[in-house]
Design an enzyme around this catalytic site. Structure first.
Site, PDB file in Angstrom:
ATOM      1  N   GLN A 473       0.807  -1.234   0.000  1.00 33.64           N
ATOM      2  CA  GLN A 473       0.000   0.000   0.000  1.00 33.64           C
ATOM      3  C   GLN A 473       0.834   1.275   0.000  1.00 33.64           C
ATOM      4  O   GLN A 473       0.395   2.295   0.502  1.00 33.64           O
ATOM      5  CB  GLN A 473      -0.983   0.054   1.186  1.00 33.64           C
ATOM      6  CG  GLN A 473      -1.417  -1.248   1.811  1.00 33.64           C
ATOM      7  CD  GLN A 473      -1.978  -2.250   0.807  1.00 33.64           C
ATOM      8  OE1 GLN A 473      -2.387  -1.870  -0.283  1.00 33.64           O
ATOM      9  NE2 GLN A 473      -2.001  -3.502   1.166  1.00 33.64           N
ATOM     10  N   HIS A 474       2.032   1.203  -0.534  1.00 35.57           N
ATOM     11  CA  HIS A 474       2.842   2.426  -0.619  1.00 35.57           C
ATOM     12  C   HIS A 474       2.883   2.865  -2.083  1.00 35.57           C
ATOM     13  O   HIS A 474       3.791   2.530  -2.829  1.00 35.57           O
ATOM     14  CB  HIS A 474       4.243   2.178  -0.052  1.00 35.57           C
ATOM     15  CG  HIS A 474       4.196   1.716   1.366  1.00 35.57           C
ATOM     16  ND1 HIS A 474       5.134   0.887   1.923  1.00 35.57           N
ATOM     17  CD2 HIS A 474       3.286   1.944   2.344  1.00 35.57           C
ATOM     18  CE1 HIS A 474       4.812   0.646   3.197  1.00 35.57           C
ATOM     19  NE2 HIS A 474       3.700   1.274   3.462  1.00 35.57           N
ATOM     20  N   ILE A 475       1.839   3.592  -2.452  1.00 35.13           N
ATOM     21  CA  ILE A 475       1.536   3.854  -3.860  1.00 35.13           C
ATOM     22  C   ILE A 475       2.337   5.065  -4.331  1.00 35.13           C
ATOM     23  O   ILE A 475       1.915   6.203  -4.167  1.00 35.13           O
ATOM     24  CB  ILE A 475       0.033   4.115  -4.028  1.00 35.13           C
ATOM     25  CG1 ILE A 475      -0.779   3.019  -3.343  1.00 35.13           C
ATOM     26  CG2 ILE A 475      -0.326   4.237  -5.501  1.00 35.13           C
ATOM     27  CD1 ILE A 475      -2.160   3.472  -2.906  1.00 35.13           C
TER      28      ILE A 475
END
Lengths: 537, 509
Positions: A473-475
């Site tokens: 989830q580290h976009i």
């Protein structure tokens, strides 16, 4: 300027109310600017999220307590929105994010790392990836201000590689037995397992209480000891910012000069509304932001806003993660205190980055009682009574799990685009083309060796490697920052090339993903944008 | 009346020092002073300083300061300053220590506590010991103007010469001079006239400096002195009369320390009354409470009392706390009668057949509602997005309890074993007929520095609608307080109405 602002609905429109948008809205409202925040999702109340979590069956379903809104869906584990994200690449980009007031930091583990100075110069130092147009020194002060704003604890006696001008706002809570024992046993053997900086209260701070160890930071801190974007949303509103929820921005109307003249949004009934502002900040994460920019097509922006060089949505990154679990030879009782307090930082930097990805490994401190109970009950013959209890205790107390973040390099082919598949309002869903390169895979092989060493040092049995990459989830990268408009989307001030009054506050602007969670960097960049906007307006 | 928030607003992120909660401190006695000003007030008569004696005066100040420059005396003075809780009114979080400035909005204007540092221009550095004595005991400042009885001089009148000398020594030699100017009260003419205060003092401040009662123990005498004098417990815990005077200043007078409302909080009955007061407390209980603010399974200090514990009582010696306890146990029991009638809990009906007397400290039992509710979806239709965030008004208190409170106080309300998170049953706040402190704790939270660690409960004023607050209080009172329908209240609806009527007042504080 005063005359000009009278022509607008607000000085600033902020699209998105997560940590990035809320920090900016708060700062500017405090500075006396008129601010409108547009949030696609609904308002959610902490206690309701808590009660949904308490009443759901699968406690590891972190999206469960955040039901997707019909008008502005987000990915869910179960149900009709399980496939909200359209996957077209060789690797699924299984992002989880929350479209609700407050954003995705409703559920995170609050890790608040700074990047390393070398993370900003990956290309010139190691010949891979890209350099940032700004350096660590440009962000140091903002990092500290972000730490104060979010309320970060960290180890003042350990060098984490990111030089500091001031101590952490708070000292860490003591490590859990689990984390203490594992670090005691592995650190003498070449591992640097340290207390990680997190945005969580170890004392009353900013009118929020001390962490009391509910051990469900994900999916929800029930008492607000952990920072989340909602904190600054509420501060912004108290300072005079106006938030409109269920406002799904679908179009940015620009003129010939590139100025964004209108922000258009739909309400859940599909009715269109138009607002204007002197400045517009897009803070709708690294997926919905580039999607919106690409959707904003008109005669002046035939390929979408800021997309004249086909850069928007490209260079999608994340931290592909692998894991290991085993049963240690001593009871460790993971689950006391927060879900995660330590990381191994041995391979965040070094010459090896020429050849394979930097990474951070971290020990889970999530209570495993439910997981182990399920496991024991699934076995035959069925155990009952004291035998059942003993088995659950035995496994839950000894269960160890490590996970990892590997630094994926920015590749133009990894991208997010608006899909032909639509949501309930007829708006495109996000579509992904994504692959994980050998740079990460080589590193993951090395990580696996370290996992094996750790398991051995802990006397591990029942060792299970999870080699399949998971999304963390580290976009990052989708609106990346650069001095050259030809190969970037925003400039060093996070202003969109070609659109003077449009800014992006998002991990999307980060040209590289580093080896640590990106939220503190998002917060630092956002405060930097706020400073600039305060001067410009 | 809305006290000023003591911390400055956070201007930007960098300013967020994270000092923790909103200030809860309410030096309550200041606040109603203006009412008195309104009652009194006709014409001004200020004494002017006597010019011819200026040199003489200055040399007297010097002589008094020199005569008190003694480390032991200064040390004793600091102790007495804490016993008297000077800081409560005269220090603000952002200002210099003892430089005053704490302000209060009143219907007729603002008043401010004054600078009591030894600064010669803005403080009291030009006070002789005699003038210092007069302002403490009689509320008359050196320039002759009379103080509002927000300053508890009717109690400080009890101070011995020796203790005043020690206070003077500390005040002049230990407190750092601050040039913070005093802020004029914003009370308009003619309400701002001070001379009627002199009459007030004559009538309502009759106490003399303390003299031991020979027929009483040393502990009793010490305790009586501390409670009546420096501790000025009655300023909050004794009912006030028509002119803002305390209706009783010693245990010889009816109603002394029988409890009173102050700033939206209930300052509880401190007399040995079994049901309403501290009759069920041992001397050790009183000591523990005053030293820590937490008597596990009975009571925790919040609001103004949290400040008293933090700034004053926890600094007292064990001997003095015991003396206070001895004295409190000795004063006549006041049969608690509040605005809601007899202070009788539902539990009393059972008590008739049981040896144990129902008190506000022994009500309620652990809750088990969670067993029935767990697994029941929160939303009526969890798949219906239209219902998200729209369930609040009808939400039963038990749901609100589980969602807002249970993660610290426990699903059963038992708190934690170490007492950091207090049990909600067997708790003075849920067990009292007065709902005020329960409401205040919920709305404003609790904050207390407690001998090296911070006690903190966040404020829920922004996260509960009026209906939700009443639903939640209704649940807490019935589950953990056994229901509070006193004899004057016939039905739960009446209780809800009563809570509802007070809401506006609570929200203000």
């Amino acid at each position: 300027m005063a005359e000009e602002s009278r022509a607008y609905d607000a000085d600033v429109i902020v699209v998105g109310s997560g940590v990035a948008g809320a920090l900016i809205a708060h700062r500017l409202a405090e500075a006396g600017k008129s601010v409108i925040m547009l949030e696609a999702g609904p308002r959610m109340q902490r206690w309701q999220i808590v009660e949904r979590f308490r009443n759901q069956a699968n406690k590891m379903d972190f999206m469960g307590p955040y039901p997707a809104s019909k008008a502005a869906p987000h990915p869910m584990l179960y149900g009709e929105n399980a496939d909200y994200l359209v996957q077209k690449g060789e690797q699924a980009y299984d992002a989880q994010y929350i479209r609700a007031v407050g954003g995705t930091t409703w559920h995170w583990a609050a890790s608040s790392w700074r990047f390393l100075p070398s993370d900003f110069v990956l290309k010139s130092e190691y010949g891979v990836g890209r350099d940032w147009p700004i350096g660590y020194d440009d962000l140091e002060d903002y990092y500290f201000r972000a730490e104060v704003a979010l309320g970060v604890w960290g180890p003042n006696d350990v060098d984490l590689g990111s030089p500091r001008s001031a101590e952490y706002p708070m000292a860490p809570l003591p490590l859990s037995w689990n984390e203490r024992r594992v670090s005691e046993r592995i650190n003498p053997h070449g591992f640097d397992m340290v207390t990680e900086p997190v945005a969580r209260n170890s004392r009353p701070y900013d009118e929020r209480p001390t962490c009391c160890g509910n051990n469900n930071c994900m999916p929800i801190c029930p008492i607000g000891a952990m920072y989340s974007g909602i904190i600054h949303v509420e501060k912004a509103e108290r300072a005079g910012a106006r938030l409109i929820d269920n406002a799904i921005v679908h179009h940015l109307e620009s003129d010939a000069s590139g100025k964004i003249r209108e922000v258009r949004y739909l309400d859940p009934e599909g009715t269109q509304h138009r607002l204007s502002a002197a400045r517009v900040v897009l803070a709708a994460n690294g997926i919905e932001t580039p999607k919106l920019m690409q959707m904003s097509v008109n005669a002046h922006t035939p390929d979408g806003v800021g997309n004249q060089n086909d850069m928007v949505g490209r260079h999608l990154m994340d931290h592909p993660g692998t894991g290991v679990s085993f049963l240690a030879d001593e009871p460790l009782w993971a689950g006391r205190g927060p879900q995660e307090m330590t990381s191994i930082i041995t391979w965040r930097d070094g010459d090896f980055r020429k050849d394979f990805a930097s990474k951070k490994l971290h020990l889970s401190n999530i209570a495993r009682t439910q997981q182990m109970t399920t496991e024991v009950l699934s076995e035959t013959p069925l155990r009952l009574g004291a035998d059942l209890q003993a088995q659950i205790d035995n496994r839950a107390s000894r269960y160890v799990q490590f996970d990892s973040f590997h630094e994926l390099l920015p590749e133009a082919a990894n991208r997010i685009t608006p899909s032909k598949k639509h949501d309930a309002l007829g708006l495109p869903r996000p579509e992904f083309r994504y692959a994980i390169d050998d740079y990460v895979k080589r590193s993951a092989a090395h990580t696996r060796e370290q996992y094996a060493r750790i398991a051995q040092l802990m006397g591990g049995t029942d060792i299970a490697f999870r080699d399949e990459f998971s999304n963390n989830q580290h976009i990052c990268g989708t609106t990346l920052m650069g001095d050259n408009p030809k190969d970037s989307v925003v400039d060093r001030d996070c202003r969109v090339h070609g659109h003077d009054n449009l800014f992006v506050a998002s991990s999307g602007s980060m040209p590289t993903v580093g080896s640590v969670n990106c939220t503190l960097t998002i917060a630092a960049l956002s405060l930097r944008i706020a400073d600039l906007l305060e001067q410009e307006i | 009346m809305v006290p000023h928030v003591r911390t400055a607003g956070t201007r930007d992120a960098i300013d967020e020092k994270g000092r923790g909660a909103r200030p809860i401190l309410r030096p309550a006695r200041l606040t109603r002073a203006v009412r008195l000003a309104a009652i009194a007030g006709t014409s001004a008569l200020l004494l002017s300083a006597c010019g011819s004696g200026e040199d003489e005066h200055a040399s007297q100040v010097e002589a008094d300061k020199a005569a008190t420059n003694d480390p032991a005396l200064i040390e004793k003075g600091l102790y007495m300053a804490r016993a008297s809780d000077c800081a409560a009114c005269h220090s603000t979080e952002d200002g210099d220590e003892y430089a005053g400035g704490l302000g209060f909005e009143t219907p007729v204007g603002e008043i401010y506590a004054t600078n009591i540092t030894p600064d010669t221009e803005h403080g009291i550095g030009n006070y002789t010991l005699e003038e210092y004595t007069r302002v403490l005991r009689e509320g008359e400042a050196a320039d002759g103007h009379n103080l509002y009885p927000a300053m508890p001089f009717p109690s400080y009148a009890r101070l011995t010469d020796e203790d005043i000398k020690a206070l003077y020594a500390w005040n002049m030699h230990e407190v750092t001079p601050s040039s913070t100017p005093n802020r004029e009260s914003e009370i308009p003419f003619p309400l701002n006239m001070r001379w009627p205060m002199a009459l007030w003092e004559e009538i309502f401040s009759p106490l003399e400096p303390w003299q031991d009662h020979e027929d009483k123990s040393a502990d009793w005498n010490r305790g009586a002195y501390l409670v009546q004098g420096p501790g000025h417990c009655g300023s909050c815990h004794t009912e006030r009369g028509f002119a803002f005077q305390e209706t009783a200043l010693t245990g010889d007078e009816e109603g002394y320390l029988g409890g009173a409302m102050i700033e939206g909080w209930r300052a509880f009955n401190l007399t040995p009354d079994m049901q309403d007061g501290l009759g069920s407390w041992s001397e050790q209980d009183i000591q523990t409470y005053l030293a820590t603010g937490n008597l596990k399974g009975k009571a925790q200090a919040g609001g103004p009392m949290a400040d008293v514990v933090e700034h004053s009582m926890r600094h007292m010696s064990e001997d003095d706390l015991r003396a206070i306890a001895v004295y409190l146990k000795s004063i006549p029991a006041v049969d608690g009668k509040g605005e809601q009638g007899e202070a009788v809990n539902d539990g009393d009906r059972e008590a008739e057949s049981e040896p144990q007397v129902a008190t506000r400290f022994n009500q309620g039992a652990p809750a088990d509602d969670v067993l029935l509710l767990r697994g029941q979806p929160l939303d009526k239709r969890p798949d219906d997005e239209d219902l998200i965030g729209q369930l609040t008004d009808a939400t039963p208190g038990v749901r609100l309890y589980l969602g807002h409170c249970a993660m610290c106080h426990g699903a059963d309300g038992a708190g934690t074993q170490d007492g950091y998170y207090p049990s909600l049953f067997h708790n003075s706040v849920t067990g009292s007929v007065y709902p005020d402190n329960l409401a205040q704790a919920i709305l404003n939270g609790v904050q207390r520095e407690n001998n090296g660690h911070s006690v903190f409960m966040p404020a829920f004023d922004d996260s509960l609608t009026d209906d939700e607050l009443i639903n939640l209080m209704d649940y807490l009172e019935n589950r953990f307080g056994e229901g509070h329908q006193s004899e004057t209240l016939a039905s739960p609806e009446a209780r809800r109405q009563q809570l509802s009527d007070k809401l506006e007042d609570w929200r203000k504080h």
